[in-house]
Each structure stands twice: as C-alpha cells, then as structure tokens.
Design a protein around this motif. Structure first.
Motif, PDB file in Angstrom:
ATOM      1  N   ASP A  34      -0.762  -4.106 -15.090  1.00 42.40           N
ATOM      2  CA  ASP A  34       0.645  -3.789 -15.311  1.00 42.40           C
ATOM      3  C   ASP A  34       0.860  -2.278 -15.162  1.00 42.40           C
ATOM      4  O   ASP A  34       1.046  -1.561 -16.144  1.00 42.40           O
ATOM      5  N   HIS A  35       0.812  -1.840 -13.931  1.00 47.32           N
ATOM      6  CA  HIS A  35       0.884  -0.409 -13.626  1.00 47.32           C
ATOM      7  C   HIS A  35       1.740  -0.225 -12.377  1.00 47.32           C
ATOM      8  O   HIS A  35       1.645  -1.021 -11.437  1.00 47.32           O
ATOM      9  N   PRO A  36       2.595   0.808 -12.326  1.00 50.95           N
ATOM     10  CA  PRO A  36       3.490   0.971 -11.173  1.00 50.95           C
ATOM     11  C   PRO A  36       2.788   1.356  -9.882  1.00 50.95           C
ATOM     12  O   PRO A  36       3.452   1.445  -8.834  1.00 50.95           O
ATOM     13  N   ALA A 271      17.534   5.780  -8.285  1.00 49.14           N
ATOM     14  CA  ALA A 271      16.917   4.451  -8.265  1.00 49.14           C
ATOM     15  C   ALA A 271      15.405   4.542  -8.452  1.00 49.14           C
ATOM     16  O   ALA A 271      14.797   3.709  -9.135  1.00 49.14           O
ATOM     17  N   LEU A 272      14.775   5.548  -7.840  1.00 49.94           N
ATOM     18  CA  LEU A 272      13.336   5.733  -8.031  1.00 49.94           C
ATOM     19  C   LEU A 272      13.015   6.062  -9.484  1.00 49.94           C
ATOM     20  O   LEU A 272      12.057   5.530 -10.066  1.00 49.94           O
ATOM     21  N   ASP A 273      13.814   6.941 -10.083  1.00 47.53           N
ATOM     22  CA  ASP A 273      13.597   7.282 -11.493  1.00 47.53           C
ATOM     23  C   ASP A 273      13.709   6.051 -12.375  1.00 47.53           C
ATOM     24  O   ASP A 273      12.903   5.839 -13.291  1.00 47.53           O
ATOM     25  N   HIS A 304       5.279  10.479  -7.102  1.00 47.18           N
ATOM     26  CA  HIS A 304       6.282  11.530  -6.942  1.00 47.18           C
ATOM     27  C   HIS A 304       7.231  11.245  -5.795  1.00 47.18           C
ATOM     28  O   HIS A 304       8.436  11.454  -5.897  1.00 47.18           O
ATOM     29  N   ASN A 305       6.721  10.769  -4.657  1.00 42.80           N
ATOM     30  CA  ASN A 305       7.582  10.595  -3.486  1.00 42.80           C
ATOM     31  C   ASN A 305       7.120   9.416  -2.643  1.00 42.80           C
ATOM     32  O   ASN A 305       6.025   8.879  -2.825  1.00 42.80           O
ATOM     33  N   SER A 327      12.058  11.505  -3.047  1.00 40.67           N
ATOM     34  CA  SER A 327      11.235  11.888  -4.186  1.00 40.67           C
ATOM     35  C   SER A 327      11.987  11.654  -5.484  1.00 40.67           C
ATOM     36  O   SER A 327      13.208  11.515  -5.504  1.00 40.67           O
ATOM     37  N   ARG A 328      11.247  11.635  -6.574  1.00 40.10           N
ATOM     38  CA  ARG A 328      11.835  11.502  -7.897  1.00 40.10           C
ATOM     39  C   ARG A 328      12.308  12.864  -8.389  1.00 40.10           C
ATOM     40  O   ARG A 328      11.874  13.907  -7.889  1.00 40.10           O
ATOM     41  N   SER A 329      13.178  12.849  -9.369  1.00 38.42           N
ATOM     42  CA  SER A 329      13.653  14.105  -9.942  1.00 38.42           C
ATOM     43  C   SER A 329      12.554  14.725 -10.786  1.00 38.42           C
ATOM     44  O   SER A 329      11.806  14.024 -11.478  1.00 38.42           O
ATOM     45  N   SER A 330      12.441  16.042 -10.717  1.00 39.62           N
ATOM     46  CA  SER A 330      11.356  16.723 -11.432  1.00 39.62           C
ATOM     47  C   SER A 330      11.468  16.533 -12.935  1.00 39.62           C
ATOM     48  O   SER A 330      10.456  16.458 -13.645  1.00 39.62           O
ATOM     49  N   SER A 331      12.684  16.416 -13.440  1.00 36.65           N
ATOM     50  CA  SER A 331      12.860  16.257 -14.881  1.00 36.65           C
ATOM     51  C   SER A 331      12.353  14.908 -15.377  1.00 36.65           C
ATOM     52  O   SER A 331      12.006  14.760 -16.553  1.00 36.65           O
TER      53      SER A 331
END
Length: 407
Positions: A34-36, A271-273, A304-305, A327-331
């Motif tokens: 169960d891991h992304p 959506a990625l976040d 990350h991307n 990519s995902r947001s850095s925050s």
C-alpha cells in the motif's frame, strides 16, 4: 496523511468493514504494497477517494478462476494490472534465462505469478465474470497497446487486447481515464459505448465509433512482413502521443480494428497533490510474513514529477508517461520528509527520490495550452552538446533543445 488501514484482500476483511458488496476488483501481479510507488495502489486508492468500494486481489492463483470468485462479483468492473515491472523482465534475464528471485513477490520467491499476467488474469476474470466489464492497464498493457516486437518470442505480437479478453485498455498514467470509466460504469453506461475516453484503447469491427481525428497506422500484417512499415508505425505512435495535438490511431489486425484514442492530459499540480495525499499505509500488507523486497527501495521515496521530454532510445518512459512534465507543489511534497523524520524506523531518507528526471524538473514545464514538439529525436544518445545548461533554462523547449520550437 499516513493511513492505517489496508484495502480488503479477502471476503473476511470485507465483512469486517460490513461490506456485503463492492464496486471494483483490482487485480495485480505484484504483492500488495500500500504505497504510492505502486500503480495498482494509486488506482485503487484514487477510486476509494472517489467513494467506491475497492477490493485488492494480489497475485491470485491463475490455473482456474476460483480465486477471482472468492470475494464475489464486483458491481461495476474488474481492473487488471501486470505489476510495476514488466513480468517478462521480472522473470528472465537479457539472455532469456529464468531469474532466481522476484523482488515484487513475498520473500522474493519466484512462481507467484505467470508470464504475461495481464493476459492470463484477463482470461480468468472473464471465466469468473462473463458479463462484467474488464479493463486492463499498467505498464505491461500500456507498452503493448499496439502490435509490437517481442524480444522473448523474437517475433511481432498482436496488440495485447487481441490476447486479453478485456473491454478496454487504459494506457499511460491512468488516473483520469480510470476515473471517467468508473463514473460511466456506475451510471450503467454499457462498456461497449465507452469509446471516447482519452487514454484508452478498444477493439471494434471498424472505426465508425471513433470520435477523434483519425490516423491510420500500418496494420499488424504489414508490420510483420515489412520492417519499413514497422518503422513508420512506430514513428506515428510516438508523433501522435500528445494530449493536445494527437489523433486516434487505427491499426487493423486479422479483420478487426484496434482504436487507440489520444492520450489523456497529464494531471495538474493540484490533482497530483491530492492523489499523493491519499491515506496510503506505505507498507507491505501484513499477510506477507516474509515481507516483499521491493518496498525497501521506495519505502521513504517521494514522487515529485511525471513525464519526460527526453525520448531516449533506451527508455520507454515518454511512451508511457508522455513528454509533458508536471510536478507537485513544493509545499505539499516537502511535508512528507518532515513527517518521516519523526518515524523511529527511518534509516535513510535518501534511499530513493522518485524523481529520476531531475533535469526535467529543473527546466520550465511546457504550457498545457499547446502541444509538445512533433520531433521525437532523443535527448540521448545525441550530439556531444551538454544536455544540462542551467545558465539559461528559459531558452529550452519542451523537447530539451534550444532551437526555435516549431509548435
């Protein structure tokens, strides 16, 4: 948010949740982790987040269909993936010798899944549920969506849909397509009418049901007989792999028509976040007493991307994820390592950063309002000019070149 509950893998676990029915059966050729970092888990958790009841069937017995019937018939469909690593690569060396370990199986043992499991599982699922929609996806299906040369057979094989009795194939990063298919199946739309979803492929008698601009690809018979036709087909498949400019590709095979719709647009940053913030447990399911070796490289990884403009000759990443880099947001992605620092068992946070395309991440992503360059010349191998030019990244195009972009 780190989850604490795994998705059900048996009838008993379903009853513990007071489930007397479920919506989707997700079948995977890997052990359940169960891991992304595992595509099957991403799709299953995404569907769960949309409100569906999802059960996991990991590495089922494939000699008969009883394992597929064990949890009962799903209401909407069966989703089948061949695992994170192509099964033939997992089973055989480049010299075509049988490997001694399978890192995606319990204890690293061989024999927990067949060769070409997407085909095998689809046949068993059709035996178990003759009238239930079956959708195949994942790396194995995605890279075999067209007629292709198979190294292991040393011959050209038909598109995988002609061997796997599935209704639809989802290729690439399949969250958008899977979500749309699930929505329509839940609305009782017949699966043979779901022909206009980007990022999917299906078999039809002709191209009358295709709702996109069409490009005819050399047929299976032509590419078997002529290497030049094979090269033309490959170039068309790469050129049309674009969610904005690409058209549907038609490839006839033994009297039937393969229709491959244009790819889905990549997920945007929000959506990625959201996808990677779902409640993954990030561990191997406890039913595996010996553990699963594959978790060791990714337990503390961060995605990350996605995407890669490279198109390198040795890599199929662009053909699967596409050449648009998102990519995902850095925050959001930086929250994860801050959380891990509080985990006592953390040994090495730098085990693996799941952003292998750091050059891509550092360069500006192409606009989502225009297509990427038609040219598919690889970044590597290429001319001796360096591919990393941090001084003036703004002059780079989506394909990684500094020349004026023709798009």
């Amino acid at each position: 948010m780190r989850g604490v509950t795994y998705l059900p893998v048996s009838r008993e676990e379903m009853l513990q949740r007071d489930w007397y029915y479920y919506d989707f059966l997700v079948v995977t050729a890997d052990a359940y982790i169960d891991h992304p970092s595992f595509g099957t888990t991403l799709i299953a958790r995404m569907l769960e987040g949309e409100g569906y009841r999802v059960a996991i069937l990991a590495q089922p017995e494939w000699k008969d269909a009883e394992a597929f019937r064990a949890m009962g018939k799903p209401r909407y469909g069966v989703l089948i993936g061949g695992g994170n690593l192509d099964s033939m690569v997992a089973h055989y060396t480049v010299a075509k010798r049988r490997r001694t370990r399978d890192l995606y199986s319990p204890g690293g043992e061989m024999g927990h899944r067949p060769d070409r499991p997407t085909i095998v599982y689809a046949n068993r699922a059709r035996e178990a549920f003759p009238d239930t929609p079956i959708v195949i996806g994942g790396l194995e299906a995605s890279l075999r969506r067209f007629a292709h040369y198979d190294y292991w057979d040393d011959a050209v094989r038909r598109a995988i849909l002609f061997d796997a009795p599935a209704d639809l194939l989802v290729y690439g990063m399949g969250e958008s397509a899977t979500k749309e298919i699930a929505k329509r199946l839940a609305a009782k739309t017949p699966v043979d009418q779901i022909t206009d979803v980007p990022g999917t492929a299906y078999i039809a008698a002709d191209d009358s049901g295709c709702r996109f601009h069409k490009t005819v690809c050399p047929s299976y018979e032509e590419i078997c007989a002529d290497k030049m036709a094979y090269a033309v087909a490959t170039k068309l498949q790469y050129d049309e792999h674009d969610p904005i400019r690409g058209s549907a590709l038609l490839q006839s095979c033994q009297g039937r028509m393969l229709v491959v719709n244009p790819p889905a647009r990549p997920l945007n940053r929000d959506a990625l976040d959201k996808l990677y913030a779902l409640p993954y447990v990030r561990e191997v399911h406890p039913m595996y007493e010996q553990g699963v070796p594959a978790i060791e490289e990714v337990r503390f990884s961060i995605t990350h991307n996605r995407g890669c403009f490279g198109g390198c000759n040795f890599c199929a990443l662009a053909f699967h994820q596409g050449r648009m880099v998102t990519s995902r947001s850095s925050s959001r992605w930086w929250r994860r390592p801050k959380f891990w620092w509080r985990i006592p068992s953390l040994r090495d946070i730098s085990t693996m950063w799941a952003a292998p395309r750091l050059i891509s991440a550092a360069l500006p992503a192409p606009s989502r309002k225009r297509a990427v360059c038609v040219s598919t010349a690889p970044v590597w191998p290429r001319s001796p000019a360096p591919i990393w030019r941090p001084a003036m990244p703004s002059i780079w195009n989506c394909c990684g070149r500094s020349a004026p972009c023709p798009v």
